[in-house]
Design an enzyme around this catalytic site. Structure first.
Site, PDB file in Angstrom:
ATOM      1  N   ASN A   1      18.441  -0.173  -3.224  1.00 29.99           N
ATOM      2  CA  ASN A   1      18.100   1.229  -3.443  1.00 29.99           C
ATOM      3  C   ASN A   1      19.136   2.168  -2.852  1.00 29.99           C
ATOM      4  O   ASN A   1      19.369   3.247  -3.366  1.00 29.99           O
ATOM      5  CB  ASN A   1      16.723   1.536  -2.853  1.00 29.99           C
ATOM      6  CG  ASN A   1      15.614   1.037  -3.766  1.00 29.99           C
ATOM      7  OD1 ASN A   1      15.885   0.670  -4.914  1.00 29.99           O
ATOM      8  ND2 ASN A   1      14.402   1.006  -3.278  1.00 29.99           N
TER       9      ASN A   1
ATOM     10  N   HIS B   1      11.196  -7.114   0.053  1.00 29.84           N
ATOM     11  CA  HIS B   1      11.298  -6.113  -1.000  1.00 29.84           C
ATOM     12  C   HIS B   1      11.574  -6.813  -2.327  1.00 29.84           C
ATOM     13  O   HIS B   1      12.697  -7.173  -2.629  1.00 29.84           O
ATOM     14  CB  HIS B   1      12.411  -5.112  -0.657  1.00 29.84           C
ATOM     15  CG  HIS B   1      12.526  -3.999  -1.647  1.00 29.84           C
ATOM     16  ND1 HIS B   1      13.732  -3.476  -2.043  1.00 29.84           N
ATOM     17  CD2 HIS B   1      11.582  -3.330  -2.344  1.00 29.84           C
ATOM     18  CE1 HIS B   1      13.523  -2.525  -2.936  1.00 29.84           C
ATOM     19  NE2 HIS B   1      12.229  -2.417  -3.134  1.00 29.84           N
TER      20      HIS B   1
ATOM     21  N   SER C   1       9.933   0.121   0.306  1.00 24.66           N
ATOM     22  CA  SER C   1      11.287   0.298  -0.181  1.00 24.66           C
ATOM     23  C   SER C   1      11.947   1.452   0.548  1.00 24.66           C
ATOM     24  O   SER C   1      13.128   1.709   0.373  1.00 24.66           O
ATOM     25  CB  SER C   1      11.281   0.541  -1.689  1.00 24.66           C
ATOM     26  OG  SER C   1      10.459   1.644  -1.986  1.00 24.66           O
TER      27      SER C   1
ATOM     28  N   LYS D   1       0.613   1.733   6.693  1.00 22.73           N
ATOM     29  CA  LYS D   1       1.099   0.356   6.767  1.00 22.73           C
ATOM     30  C   LYS D   1       0.832  -0.243   8.148  1.00 22.73           C
ATOM     31  O   LYS D   1       0.448  -1.407   8.260  1.00 22.73           O
ATOM     32  CB  LYS D   1       2.595   0.325   6.442  1.00 22.73           C
ATOM     33  CG  LYS D   1       2.841   0.634   4.965  1.00 22.73           C
ATOM     34  CD  LYS D   1       4.285   0.435   4.565  1.00 22.73           C
ATOM     35  CE  LYS D   1       4.601   0.961   3.188  1.00 22.73           C
ATOM     36  NZ  LYS D   1       4.223   0.102   2.082  1.00 22.73           N
TER      37      LYS D   1
ATOM     38  N   ASN E   1      11.527  -4.269  -8.397  1.00 24.39           N
ATOM     39  CA  ASN E   1      10.699  -3.903  -9.535  1.00 24.39           C
ATOM     40  C   ASN E   1      11.562  -3.792 -10.802  1.00 24.39           C
ATOM     41  O   ASN E   1      12.671  -3.313 -10.716  1.00 24.39           O
ATOM     42  CB  ASN E   1      10.050  -2.546  -9.211  1.00 24.39           C
ATOM     43  CG  ASN E   1       8.863  -2.263 -10.077  1.00 24.39           C
ATOM     44  OD1 ASN E   1       8.260  -3.166 -10.632  1.00 24.39           O
ATOM     45  ND2 ASN E   1       8.554  -1.008 -10.214  1.00 24.39           N
TER      46      ASN E   1
ATOM     47  N   GLU F   1      14.867  -8.761  -1.552  1.00 20.19           N
ATOM     48  CA  GLU F   1      15.572  -8.396  -0.319  1.00 20.19           C
ATOM     49  C   GLU F   1      14.678  -8.763   0.855  1.00 20.19           C
ATOM     50  O   GLU F   1      13.561  -8.268   0.967  1.00 20.19           O
ATOM     51  CB  GLU F   1      15.856  -6.888  -0.296  1.00 20.19           C
ATOM     52  CG  GLU F   1      16.953  -6.449  -1.233  1.00 20.19           C
ATOM     53  CD  GLU F   1      17.189  -4.943  -1.166  1.00 20.19           C
ATOM     54  OE1 GLU F   1      18.344  -4.544  -0.991  1.00 20.19           O
ATOM     55  OE2 GLU F   1      16.229  -4.170  -1.289  1.00 20.19           O
TER      56      GLU F   1
ATOM     57  N   GLU G   1       3.273   4.309   0.647  1.00 16.20           N
ATOM     58  CA  GLU G   1       4.487   4.319   1.464  1.00 16.20           C
ATOM     59  C   GLU G   1       4.343   5.321   2.609  1.00 16.20           C
ATOM     60  O   GLU G   1       5.083   6.310   2.680  1.00 16.20           O
ATOM     61  CB  GLU G   1       5.690   4.678   0.593  1.00 16.20           C
ATOM     62  CG  GLU G   1       6.128   3.561  -0.328  1.00 16.20           C
ATOM     63  CD  GLU G   1       7.028   2.549   0.358  1.00 16.20           C
ATOM     64  OE1 GLU G   1       6.506   1.521   0.807  1.00 16.20           O
ATOM     65  OE2 GLU G   1       8.244   2.791   0.455  1.00 16.20           O
TER      66      GLU G   1
ATOM     67  N   VAL H   1       0.852  -1.190   0.000  1.00 17.10           N
ATOM     68  CA  VAL H   1       0.000   0.000   0.000  1.00 17.10           C
ATOM     69  C   VAL H   1       0.888   1.241   0.000  1.00 17.10           C
ATOM     70  O   VAL H   1       2.111   1.139  -0.092  1.00 17.10           O
ATOM     71  CB  VAL H   1      -0.955   0.008   1.221  1.00 17.10           C
ATOM     72  CG1 VAL H   1      -1.918  -1.165   1.138  1.00 17.10           C
ATOM     73  CG2 VAL H   1      -0.195  -0.029   2.526  1.00 17.10           C
TER      74      VAL H   1
END
Lengths: 737, 438
Positions: free
Chosen positions: A526, A476, A455, A433, A479, A488, A428, A426
């Site tokens: 990231n 994670h 992320s 969350k 994408n 991850e 960020e 959902v």
């Protein structure tokens, strides 16, 4: 049968057998049946699945001695311990251990000669025996080359069967006769397809291509093979007939095929991978020259590749990805219970893609979104994807139907009670969350896993206040979900080992590679991509062309230039990620503001067909057409970077990443440099032939690296810019003198 | 019967009913049923391994899913160890699934049943006719080229005329009447006027529209993402509502339609008949005690049920015969019943039932009782509209009526409910429901 009286004894390649190797003769069981049939069963006592390691090859050699000297033998069957357990191919560890070209040559010749002895015993090689390989389950590489040396190959018709020559994926090519025997068997075009792609084929496809001669039920495998070996059962091999003369032996056609294939290979490898080109040459020449000469060329060609750096990198990565499979085991070494039913909260692109993958991989999946329109898109994309797989014959019709059935879409709040794991994808925002998890925690069993696909947020923080926080974990999925093979697994402060193992097992079941990372901002991928992408933007601000930067990094071996990558992930997403990195790490992650105008204008990359570049929709895919005129450099800034060489462009982007990686290792974000390498290759596509980011850094040498970083820090484009040179100040291990 | 072994509808759900050839044009009944079963099991949180059996009512299962009950169970992810079967009693198949389960529970055979009705009328196929089938059979058994050519030479253009399973399926083979003509039979028997029938149809649409607009159906439906016309991968939008409801229906529009079955002197039009529809409805049938174990507040208890036969040419009167038996078995009067759901196969047919319910003469002649069953009050009957507006997916309707009636008990604060329908072939089915204390 061989008439030689004194066979020259084969020398074992480079040195002695490992000390823990089993007794000579113990790796192969020789079974004498009536009527002159001998079965060689690959059954090494030290391995569950046979591997063509030194010990087994030695014993194969010994067994052949016995058969050559036994005049009563009429037929020979080579098979595995079980119908679906033949052999896993050559010993990758042995390949890794090779240091010199001479050693490699010894290893290759040893295998070639052993297999050639089988061929010489066989009818097709002029011997008196009918030799049959009875294979099934995984039959990759060397295992299939062993089968190729036999008269006939009988294969178990089972979903677990995979036959092929995947050597190019390890930076080498088939060196135990594969490049010679396969084109002779199935012709040049098909052999090229199999060897250059490294594909492993299912049983039906293998039969269709002619990789194997007959399929049978696993239960009948040995019986059918035995009957063929004793001429009690016919097993005709499909002859190439006229095609052999039209293509395989026709210089004009061969030349044409070769040129076409070469073009494709060059485009795909960009000159970084020598093996496919070399293999291509060998395969095309194979039908026109005598086998011994071909084998000799094969050996001489593959030896330098085995000892070369690309194979070392790729074999290293293969080993690391095999190691990653152990993450899916409980601390006790047992396999954790399978996730049979999963939930996904959030029907956006990410949630939809995760749900689709789960449903495809045999997990009953329930996806929820309050917006029925978003769900309709997610469900439609899933069904279209499955239909594509069905059309490609990757899955059967009934499997496709079941995969479509397995995705439940709902707008209702409840219904997750029986899920073993729920992933949220959902918005960020921490409170969103937490609310989602809080609500789920009431419905779910206490040991059901709550996984967040965040992320940018902290897993530990999300878990705060949730009953049984040990079951909250970060998952994670990188994408785009279907393309990137990395997941991850983020361990929050409270996350239990069991939850980590179960989540990792799910990732493996999904066909992904898991890495466990610490709960730091950006996690690993990231966090490293941040400075990399930002540095590209800085270069542009400093006068460099985006096209030039993209090209330089493509040539370096990245799958996509940084600017195109920004367009791919979306400018808004990239900006959000950069922001949270800056928040967490301060000035060294200070983000460039030059894309703000585009984000404001709603030009967010490929999804809007306008980003750094402009795109046109062609065949449903965005195609780059030019640079976005709206992209404007800050007025009046210095233009230090306008005349940098490609190498400098690469260094700025990649070394920024290397320096951050040094910090990550120092902080223990991942377990070690190997995991970092694996994550960079699988999670961002970092040049696989370089073996991963840290392996690349190490290859530069620490002192050189430090010197280069200091040089960059002092360079005019970096020194005085906003944020300054801190990004390039040697950190972590690089910092120490 | 003790309170604990009272048979209840522990939970239920249905998918929005859509016009055939429309939103669910590409569906297959197995997928539709499995979708519903998954949603129902998820929402109730019932572990499917706890099910005794899955029973599905379906009139026209796809030819490749003959025992669709089992197919749906497997496609819904219900463990292989749970058996499943299919029941068929034409329009009452969905109700048959429930009464079969109830009978089994009474017999001590299992205690938790997933009962469904499902129908995809969009997918009813065309068949080769007999002559064409015979030709293909000859062709298949021909060995030599010559005999093959001989078989092919037997081709006649008349072989291209297909058998339309939808029409043949809705025709009673024993009296040779399509269902619409049985309704015309009742029109003549009970002297029903066209205006009466049209007014009934309009009322059905108006009630359904009002019910939809006040969210009444949300308690029993789940949004559905169907396989549409353009294939499973092209999901246009979620189907959230029954799409047969016509917001713009009027007497004038209905009046313009020509009689469909008896084209010269009839009154039954497509406007005052139920639509051809795709849909699925499901109910969890168990004992009250078991429902409580599963953490479910039952929707309603099954007080009694009955099946009855009548003249196939007047099959529309089935509800009268069946209701009489069911009410007797329940030990109550029609007047005690607060909620009635009667299937609207045809407006004229329901009107005929209403008259038969209220007629002493009918009661004496056909039901063997001295007095009429009573007045089928419009206020208590089909308060949310019926099949004329919502559609009639034949196999699913029986379950849909029970689901709607069960919910309506609490909506209207009634103690007793009656769900009943007519059945092609001259039968009626009826179930008396009773509210369960919380």
């Amino acid at each position: 049968m061989s008439t030689e009286t004194a066979k020259p004894k084969l020398e074992l390649p480079f040195g002695a057998m490992p000390e823990d190797a089993p007794e000579p003769g113990s790796c192969i069981r020789i079974e004498h049946a009536d009527d002159g049939l001998v079965r060689l069963v690959l059954a090494p006592p030290h391995r569950k699945l046979a591997v063509l390691d030194l010990a087994l090859m030695r014993d194969l050699d010994l067994a052949l001695d016995e058969i050559e000297n036994d005049p009563t033998v009429r037929g020979l069957v080579i098979t595995g311990r079980e119908p679906l357990s033949f052999a896993a191919g050559a010993d990758v560890k042995a390949i890794e251990a090779v240091e010199t070209v001479e050693q490699a040559l010894e290893l290759v010749r040893f295998g070639q000669r052993t297999f050639d002895r089988i061929a010489l015993l066989s009818r097709h090689g002029g011997g008196g025996l009918v030799t049959v390989a009875a294979v099934g389950g995984p039959v990759p590489g060397g295992a299939y080359e062993l089968a190729l040396a036999c008269d006939r190959i009988v294969c178990a018709d089972d979903p677990k069967t995979r036959v092929g020559l995947p050597e190019v994926k390890l930076g080498i090519y088939p060196g135990w006769g594969g490049t010679q025997r396969l084109p002779r068997r199935i012709g040049i075009p098909r052999a090229l397809g199999a060897i250059l792609s490294g594909r492993l084929y299912r049983a039906r496809a293998a039969k269709k291509l002619g990789l194997v001669d007959r399929l049978t039920h696993p239960e009948y495998l040995v019986r059918v093979a035995s009957d063929i070996a004793l001429d009690r059962l016919e097993c005709p091999r499909r002859e190439r007939g006229l095609w052999r003369y039209l293509i395989d032996l026709n210089p004009l056609a061969r030349d044409f095929v070769k040129r076409q294939a070469e073009k494709t290979v060059r485009r795909q490898t960009r000159g970084h991978y020598p093996a496919p080109l070399k293999a291509l040459e060998l395969v095309v020449r194979a039908p026109g020259i005598p086998l011994p000469a071909g084998l000799e060329e094969e050996a001489r060609g593959v030896a330098p590749l085995i000892a070369g750096p690309v194979a070392k990198s790729l074999v290293g990565l293969f080993g690391l990805s095999e190691d990653a499979k152990k993450l899916g085991l409980l601390p006790s070494g047992e396999k954790p219970a399978r996730i049979g039913r999963a939930g996904v909260i959030g029907g956006g692109v990410m949630g939809g893609a995760i749900a689709s993958l789960l449903a495809e991989k045999h997990v009953d999946t329930r996806i929820r979104d309050l917006d029925a329109g978003a769900l309709a898109q997610a469900v439609g994309a899933h069904r279209a994807q499955i239909q594509k797989l069905e059309k490609r014959r990757s899955i059967d019709k009934h499997e496709a139907m079941a995969a479509i059935d397995r995705l439940e879409a709902t707008t209702a709040g409840a219904g997750f009670g029986r899920c073993d794991l729920v992933v949220e994808a959902v918005a960020e925002r921490l409170e969103v969350k937490q609310a989602v998890f809080g609500e789920l925690a009431r419905e779910l069993a206490d040991d059901a896993i709550l996984a967040t696909n965040t992320s940018s947020l902290s897993v530990t923080q999300i878990a705060e206040g949730i009953p049984h926080p040990e079951r909250v974990v970060g998952m994670h999925v990188i994408n785009p979900v279907r393309r990137m093979p990395l997941v991850e697994i983020v361990r929050g402060e409270a996350t239990s080992d069991e939850v980590v193992a179960r989540t990792a097992r799910l990732a493996l079941d999904l066909g992904k590679t898991p890495v466990v990372v610490k709960d730091v901002a950006g996690f690993l991928v990231n966090r490293l991509l941040g400075p990399y992408l930002d540095e590209a933007l800085r270069l542009w601000e400093g006068g460099a062309d985006p096209e030039a930067v993209d090209r330089a990094l493509l040539d370096f071996g990245m799958p996509m230039g940084p600017f195109e990558l920004i367009d791919e992930v979306g400018l808004d997403i990239a900006a959000h990620a950069a922001e949270s990195l800056e928040e967490a790490y301060g000035v060294r992650m200070q983000k460039s503001t030059s894309l703000a105008a585009l984000v404001e204008a709603g030009e967010l990359g490929k999804k809007t067909l306008r980003g750094v570049f402009l795109y046109e929709e062609k065949k449903g895919r965005p195609r780059k057409t030019g640079r976005n005129p709206r992209l404007a450099r800050p007025v009046g800034g210095p233009r230090h970077d306008s005349s940098l060489f490609p190498k400098d462009l690469v260094d700025r982007c990649v070394l920024a990443m290397v320096n951050e990686a040094a910090r990550c290792l120092a902080e223990g974000v991942v377990a070690g440099p190997g995991v970092l390498d694996l994550a960079t290759v699988f999670g961002m596509g970092f040049a696989p032939f370089r073996g991963g980011l840290w392996r690349f850094a190490t290859s530069l040498g620490r002192d050189e690296l430090r010197g280069r970083l200091e040089e960059l820090a002092q360079s005019p484009g970096v020194k005085d810019r906003p944020g300054g040179p801190e990004r390039f100040t040697p950190a972590g291990e690089l910092e120490l003198g | 019967m003790t309170e604990n072994s009272t048979i209840v509808l522990a939970a239920g759900l249905r998918l929005p009913q859509t016009r055939a050839g429309g939103a669910c044009a590409g569906e297959d009944a197995g997928h539709l049923g499995a979708t519903l079963a998954r949603e129902l099991l998820a929402r109730t949180g019932v572990d499917p391994a706890e099910l005794s059996e899955v029973i599905v009512g379906c009139v026209g299962p796809p030819h490749d899913q003959a025992n669709i009950g089992r197919v749906i169970a497997l496609r819904a992810g219900i463990p292989r160890s749970v058996p499943g079967f299919t029941v068929a009693r034409n329009c009452a198949s969905g109700m048959q699934a429930v009464t079969t389960a109830a009978t089994k529970i009474r017999a001590g055979e299992g205690d938790t049943y997933l009962c469904m009705g499902v129908e995809v009328m969009s997918a009813y196929p065309l068949h080769f006719n007999r002559k064409a089938t015979a030709m293909f059979a000859r062709l298949a058994s021909a060995r030599s080229l010559f005999s093959r050519l001989g078989a092919m030479a037997g081709f006649r253009p008349s072989m291209l005329a297909p058998r339309i399973t939808l029409i043949e399926g809705l025709t009673d083979p024993t009296v040779g009447m399509i269902m619409g003509l049985t309704a015309e039979r009742l029109v003549r028997d009970f002297a029903i006027e066209r205006d009466e029938a049209d007014a009934f149809a309009l009322e059905s649409h108006e009630r359904a529209r009002a019910a939809r607009d006040r969210g009444r159906f949300e308690r029993e439906t789940a949004p559905h993402f169907p396989f549409g016309k353009r294939g499973p991968g092209k999901v246009g939008a979620a189907v959230q509502h029954d799409d047969g409801i016509r917001d713009d229906q009027s007497m004038e529009r209905l009046g313009r339609l020509r009689p469909y079955f008896d084209k010269t002197d009839g009154i039954v039009t497509v406007g005052n008949s139920c639509g051809i529809t795709d849909g699925a409805a499901g109910l969890l049938v168990t004992t009250e005690a078991r429902a409580r174990d599963l953490g479910l507040q039952p929707l309603a208890a099954l007080r009694s049920w009955a099946w009855a036969g009548c003249d196939p040419a007047r099959m529309g009167l089935g509800p009268v015969f069946a209701s009489a038996r069911a009410l007797d078995a329940a030990g109550c009067q029609l007047a005690d019943v607060g909620v009635v759901e009667v299937n609207e196969a045809f407006a004229a047919q329901v009107i005929a039932c209403r008259r038969a319910f209220a007629s002493d003469e009918f009661a004496q002649k056909h039901l063997g009782r001295s007095q009429a069953l009573g007045h089928l009050s419009p206020e208590r009957t089909n308060r949310n509209g019926g099949a004329i507006a919502l559609g009639h997916p034949v196999g699913a309707t029986g379950a849909r009526l029970l689901l709607t009636a069960a919910h309506e008990l609490s909506v209207s604060d009634s103690e007793l409910g009656l769900a009943t329908l007519c059945i092609g072939g001259g039968q009626g089915g009826a179930v008396v429901l009773e509210r369960v204390a919380a």
